[in-house]
Design a protein around this motif. Sequence first.
Motif, PDB file in Angstrom:
ATOM      1  N   ILE A  59      11.829  30.479  -8.924  1.00  0.00           N
ATOM      2  CA  ILE A  59      10.577  29.911  -8.443  1.00  0.00           C
ATOM      3  C   ILE A  59      10.772  28.399  -8.424  1.00  0.00           C
ATOM      4  O   ILE A  59      11.060  27.797  -9.448  1.00  0.00           O
ATOM      5  CB  ILE A  59       9.389  30.273  -9.358  1.00  0.00           C
ATOM      6  N   HIS A  60      10.618  27.781  -7.269  1.00  0.00           N
ATOM      7  CA  HIS A  60      10.875  26.347  -7.159  1.00  0.00           C
ATOM      8  C   HIS A  60       9.795  25.530  -7.852  1.00  0.00           C
ATOM      9  O   HIS A  60      10.077  24.568  -8.554  1.00  0.00           O
ATOM     10  CB  HIS A  60      10.973  25.934  -5.693  1.00  0.00           C
ATOM     11  N   TRP A  61       8.541  25.871  -7.624  1.00  0.00           N
ATOM     12  CA  TRP A  61       7.374  25.256  -8.265  1.00  0.00           C
ATOM     13  C   TRP A  61       6.996  23.880  -7.713  1.00  0.00           C
ATOM     14  O   TRP A  61       5.975  23.319  -8.099  1.00  0.00           O
ATOM     15  CB  TRP A  61       7.577  25.109  -9.778  1.00  0.00           C
ATOM     16  N   ASP A  62       7.785  23.313  -6.820  1.00  0.00           N
ATOM     17  CA  ASP A  62       7.454  21.965  -6.359  1.00  0.00           C
ATOM     18  C   ASP A  62       7.834  21.782  -4.889  1.00  0.00           C
ATOM     19  O   ASP A  62       8.448  20.788  -4.511  1.00  0.00           O
ATOM     20  CB  ASP A  62       8.173  20.926  -7.221  1.00  0.00           C
ATOM     21  N   ILE A  63       7.456  22.749  -4.060  1.00  0.00           N
ATOM     22  CA  ILE A  63       7.716  22.651  -2.629  1.00  0.00           C
ATOM     23  C   ILE A  63       6.728  21.663  -2.013  1.00  0.00           C
ATOM     24  O   ILE A  63       5.517  21.868  -2.062  1.00  0.00           O
ATOM     25  CB  ILE A  63       7.600  24.024  -1.944  1.00  0.00           C
ATOM     26  N   LYS A  64       7.246  20.591  -1.455  1.00  0.00           N
ATOM     27  CA  LYS A  64       6.434  19.572  -0.803  1.00  0.00           C
ATOM     28  C   LYS A  64       7.351  18.788   0.129  1.00  0.00           C
ATOM     29  O   LYS A  64       8.581  18.822  -0.017  1.00  0.00           O
ATOM     30  CB  LYS A  64       5.783  18.647  -1.828  1.00  0.00           C
ATOM     31  N   PRO A  65       6.793  18.062   1.120  1.00  0.00           N
ATOM     32  CA  PRO A  65       7.635  17.358   2.094  1.00  0.00           C
ATOM     33  C   PRO A  65       8.627  16.389   1.472  1.00  0.00           C
ATOM     34  O   PRO A  65       9.720  16.205   1.995  1.00  0.00           O
ATOM     35  CB  PRO A  65       6.607  16.627   2.965  1.00  0.00           C
TER      36      PRO A  65
ATOM     37  N   ALA B 268      -2.608  26.619  -5.158  1.00  0.00           N
ATOM     38  CA  ALA B 268      -3.946  27.179  -5.059  1.00  0.00           C
ATOM     39  C   ALA B 268      -4.751  26.693  -6.250  1.00  0.00           C
ATOM     40  O   ALA B 268      -4.231  26.537  -7.354  1.00  0.00           O
ATOM     41  CB  ALA B 268      -3.888  28.706  -5.038  1.00  0.00           C
ATOM     42  N   SER B 269      -6.050  26.452  -6.041  1.00  0.00           N
ATOM     43  CA  SER B 269      -6.872  25.874  -7.102  1.00  0.00           C
ATOM     44  C   SER B 269      -6.824  26.709  -8.376  1.00  0.00           C
ATOM     45  O   SER B 269      -6.855  26.185  -9.474  1.00  0.00           O
ATOM     46  CB  SER B 269      -8.312  25.738  -6.610  1.00  0.00           C
ATOM     47  N   LYS B 270      -6.715  28.008  -8.223  1.00  0.00           N
ATOM     48  CA  LYS B 270      -6.675  28.889  -9.395  1.00  0.00           C
ATOM     49  C   LYS B 270      -5.389  28.685 -10.184  1.00  0.00           C
ATOM     50  O   LYS B 270      -5.351  28.854 -11.405  1.00  0.00           O
ATOM     51  CB  LYS B 270      -6.797  30.344  -8.945  1.00  0.00           C
ATOM     52  N   ASN B 271      -4.310  28.284  -9.467  1.00  0.00           N
ATOM     53  CA  ASN B 271      -3.021  28.108 -10.126  1.00  0.00           C
ATOM     54  C   ASN B 271      -2.829  26.707 -10.665  1.00  0.00           C
ATOM     55  O   ASN B 271      -1.891  26.439 -11.406  1.00  0.00           O
ATOM     56  CB  ASN B 271      -1.889  28.409  -9.135  1.00  0.00           C
ATOM     57  N   ALA B 272      -3.703  25.770 -10.257  1.00  0.00           N
ATOM     58  CA  ALA B 272      -3.500  24.376 -10.629  1.00  0.00           C
ATOM     59  C   ALA B 272      -3.512  24.183 -12.141  1.00  0.00           C
ATOM     60  O   ALA B 272      -2.886  23.264 -12.661  1.00  0.00           O
ATOM     61  CB  ALA B 272      -4.563  23.499  -9.973  1.00  0.00           C
ATOM     62  N   PHE B 273      -4.213  25.032 -12.849  1.00  0.00           N
ATOM     63  CA  PHE B 273      -4.292  24.907 -14.304  1.00  0.00           C
ATOM     64  C   PHE B 273      -3.743  26.148 -15.001  1.00  0.00           C
ATOM     65  O   PHE B 273      -4.079  26.448 -16.114  1.00  0.00           O
ATOM     66  CB  PHE B 273      -5.733  24.643 -14.717  1.00  0.00           C
ATOM     67  N   SER B 274      -2.898  26.862 -14.280  1.00  0.00           N
ATOM     68  CA  SER B 274      -2.233  28.031 -14.835  1.00  0.00           C
ATOM     69  C   SER B 274      -0.753  27.900 -14.556  1.00  0.00           C
ATOM     70  O   SER B 274      -0.358  27.519 -13.462  1.00  0.00           O
ATOM     71  CB  SER B 274      -2.767  29.323 -14.196  1.00  0.00           C
ATOM     72  N   THR B 275       0.079  28.185 -15.513  1.00  0.00           N
ATOM     73  CA  THR B 275       1.508  27.967 -15.334  1.00  0.00           C
ATOM     74  C   THR B 275       2.296  29.263 -15.289  1.00  0.00           C
ATOM     75  O   THR B 275       3.483  29.285 -15.492  1.00  0.00           O
ATOM     76  CB  THR B 275       2.050  27.096 -16.472  1.00  0.00           C
ATOM     77  N   LYS B 276       1.633  30.354 -15.002  1.00  0.00           N
ATOM     78  CA  LYS B 276       2.349  31.620 -14.873  1.00  0.00           C
ATOM     79  C   LYS B 276       3.242  31.586 -13.644  1.00  0.00           C
ATOM     80  O   LYS B 276       2.811  31.265 -12.556  1.00  0.00           O
ATOM     81  CB  LYS B 276       1.365  32.780 -14.756  1.00  0.00           C
ATOM     82  N   SER B 277       4.526  31.900 -13.824  1.00  0.00           N
ATOM     83  CA  SER B 277       5.466  31.859 -12.717  1.00  0.00           C
ATOM     84  C   SER B 277       5.151  32.938 -11.703  1.00  0.00           C
ATOM     85  O   SER B 277       4.923  34.088 -12.053  1.00  0.00           O
ATOM     86  CB  SER B 277       6.897  32.058 -13.238  1.00  0.00           C
ATOM     87  N   SER B 278       5.141  32.585 -10.439  1.00  0.00           N
ATOM     88  CA  SER B 278       4.922  33.583  -9.400  1.00  0.00           C
ATOM     89  C   SER B 278       5.482  33.087  -8.082  1.00  0.00           C
ATOM     90  O   SER B 278       5.413  31.896  -7.776  1.00  0.00           O
ATOM     91  CB  SER B 278       3.429  33.896  -9.243  1.00  0.00           C
ATOM     92  N   LYS B 279       6.045  34.000  -7.332  1.00  0.00           N
ATOM     93  CA  LYS B 279       6.541  33.663  -6.007  1.00  0.00           C
ATOM     94  C   LYS B 279       5.391  33.209  -5.116  1.00  0.00           C
ATOM     95  O   LYS B 279       5.581  32.376  -4.220  1.00  0.00           O
ATOM     96  CB  LYS B 279       7.228  34.879  -5.390  1.00  0.00           C
ATOM     97  N   GLU B 280       4.202  33.772  -5.381  1.00  0.00           N
ATOM     98  CA  GLU B 280       3.053  33.435  -4.541  1.00  0.00           C
ATOM     99  C   GLU B 280       2.706  31.950  -4.590  1.00  0.00           C
ATOM    100  O   GLU B 280       2.160  31.396  -3.641  1.00  0.00           O
ATOM    101  CB  GLU B 280       1.828  34.264  -4.945  1.00  0.00           C
ATOM    102  N   SER B 281       3.023  31.289  -5.709  1.00  0.00           N
ATOM    103  CA  SER B 281       2.734  29.852  -5.800  1.00  0.00           C
ATOM    104  C   SER B 281       3.612  29.068  -4.829  1.00  0.00           C
ATOM    105  O   SER B 281       3.165  28.093  -4.212  1.00  0.00           O
ATOM    106  CB  SER B 281       2.935  29.354  -7.233  1.00  0.00           C
ATOM    107  N   ASP B 282       4.872  29.476  -4.696  1.00  0.00           N
ATOM    108  CA  ASP B 282       5.750  28.837  -3.718  1.00  0.00           C
ATOM    109  C   ASP B 282       5.274  29.127  -2.295  1.00  0.00           C
ATOM    110  O   ASP B 282       5.372  28.268  -1.414  1.00  0.00           O
ATOM    111  CB  ASP B 282       7.180  29.347  -3.880  1.00  0.00           C
TER     112      ASP B 282
END
Length: 618
Positions: free
Chosen positions: A452-458, A500-514
């Motif tokens: 999980i990369h966790w920091d995909i941005k331009p 996603a706003s729900k993930n902004a304060f949750s650190t559970k690893s997930s592919k969906e965050s990427d």
Amino acid sequence: MEIAELKQLRNISLFDNQFTGAIPQGLGINSSLTEVNFTRNKFTGPISPNLCFRKQLWKLILGQNHLQGSVPSDIGSMLPEFLKNSNPLFMELSNNSLHGSIPSSLGNLVTVTLVDLSLSKLTYHIPPELGRLVELQELNLSHNRLNRTLPSQLSSCHKLSKLDLSHNLLNGTIPSSLRSLSELSILDLSENRFGGGISASLFQLGKLSCSQVCGNQLGGPIPPSIGSQAEAQSLREFISCNNLSRSLEAIGKLHFSTEVNVSYNAFAGPVPLPTMKWVASSPSSFLAIPIYVANGFKFCNMLSRKAGLTCVGVAMIVSGSILFSVVLVLGIFYVFSRHKCHERNFLVSAEEGASSLLHQVMEASENLNHKYVIGKGSHGTAYKVTLGLSKVFALKKLTFVGYKGGNTRSLHDVLHKTCPSPLLERNGRYKIALGTAQGLLYLHFDCDPAIIHWDIKPMNILLGSEMEPHISDFGITKLLDESVVPATSNVVQGIIGYMASKNAFSTKSSKESDVYAYGVLLSKLVTRKKVLDPSFRGEMDIVAWVSSVWNETKDVEAIVNPTLIDEFMDSSIKEQVKDAILVASRCTEKKAGKRPSMREVVKQLTVSDSRCRSKKCT
């Protein structure tokens, strides 16, 4: 005086405006209309049956509006009174919200040369009566909800040169009678539910230049006749995303002018050496296919789970440096053996670490001495490095020369920092979108355990000289191994705005965050706006803004950066940008379970590009 009262009106063209409201119901009653062109407006309401009231209409173009309702059931009465003396008919109603079935009376328009009902919500079956349209040259019913089987009667349309039935729910087998369409040059049956095998007749049409059957449920082998007509002309075959199996032997017999894509199928067994030239020249056409040659040596397909790369290797492959210098890339590509190819997973312990491993291979290669060089390519030089008796690595030194248009290194710079801002043309945007998606697909599905990369941005998408993207900065990446990685930690990872706003304060690893972050990146690529752009209302971010504008207008031009609109003269490019907006929207769904996987994203982008390029075949 209202326009409907003009008795001498024959031709009315109002295309490319911003007209709204309904088309006047009385238009056509008092005048003998011959041509009506209202394309690319914002008309709503149903199609008025009175447009052909005097039966003189031979050109009806209402595409790219917001028309609703069904196609008039008596559309067959639109033709002029004297068929033999009439002009060819031309009917274009695409990109509306038409629903219901295609009326069988359409088969009465025996002089029609073009019928385009694409990009609507039409259902049920394709009327077999369309086989009466003996003058028909182009039929486009794509992007609807048509089901049932493909009527064999269409093979009676002997003048048909373009047939596009893609993105429907058509099933059954592909009729072998299509071989009688001797004038056919463009055939697109992709993204349906066709089963059975691929008929050899599809590859024996003398004028066929582009054939697409990708995204179906076709099985069996590739017909040996594939590409048989290519010696006389360029031929493009897209048969990816099916269930085709057995050998790739037929690919080796292709003529050099043929382009073929067989990705995402179920091929197995050794690949004959003649076929390897195609794998080498176009690796993106063989994605997710394990590639072997007859002597047992295995080539690593970068998007195949069996590639034999470890997570540490992959992470360093897609890593990069912000500087304009050299990037060292470490990957475990293969282990040499005299008789057999052994796949090895080499995991680095926490104590050893990636930095320690890199130090070891640099030392073993005498700081990349030329005597260890095993190959050179357009992106750098590869070195063979051996550690001990069993660990064999391929170390690649990549040279990034930066974007041609200026001294930039990242997508962020290209979008927001370079002055003047470089023009991102269609090919460049597509390379960036697809390449980034393919990189994430590899991390999520072809690495064990997944990354999980966790920091995909331009800012973390580095661009090479040809706009090819390289995912960088794995400083906050975590390996997804649920047996050892805790569900939460004390550190918030990722950047708010790309999560996603729900993930902004949750650190559970997930592919969906990427996936969500990729959707934000894709939105920025199309709009060239910042995540929290000053032009947005209130506290709205880019995801909410794109969603709001799309729901209100369904207008691509209201969303994209104005510099892209000039390209929309080519309708296929406009459709591709629309596809990208819809992909970004799916990726940024609030509920993680509704987001597509990166495998689905790659497939959607690939199919969209294939459709865009197939339209250019004309």
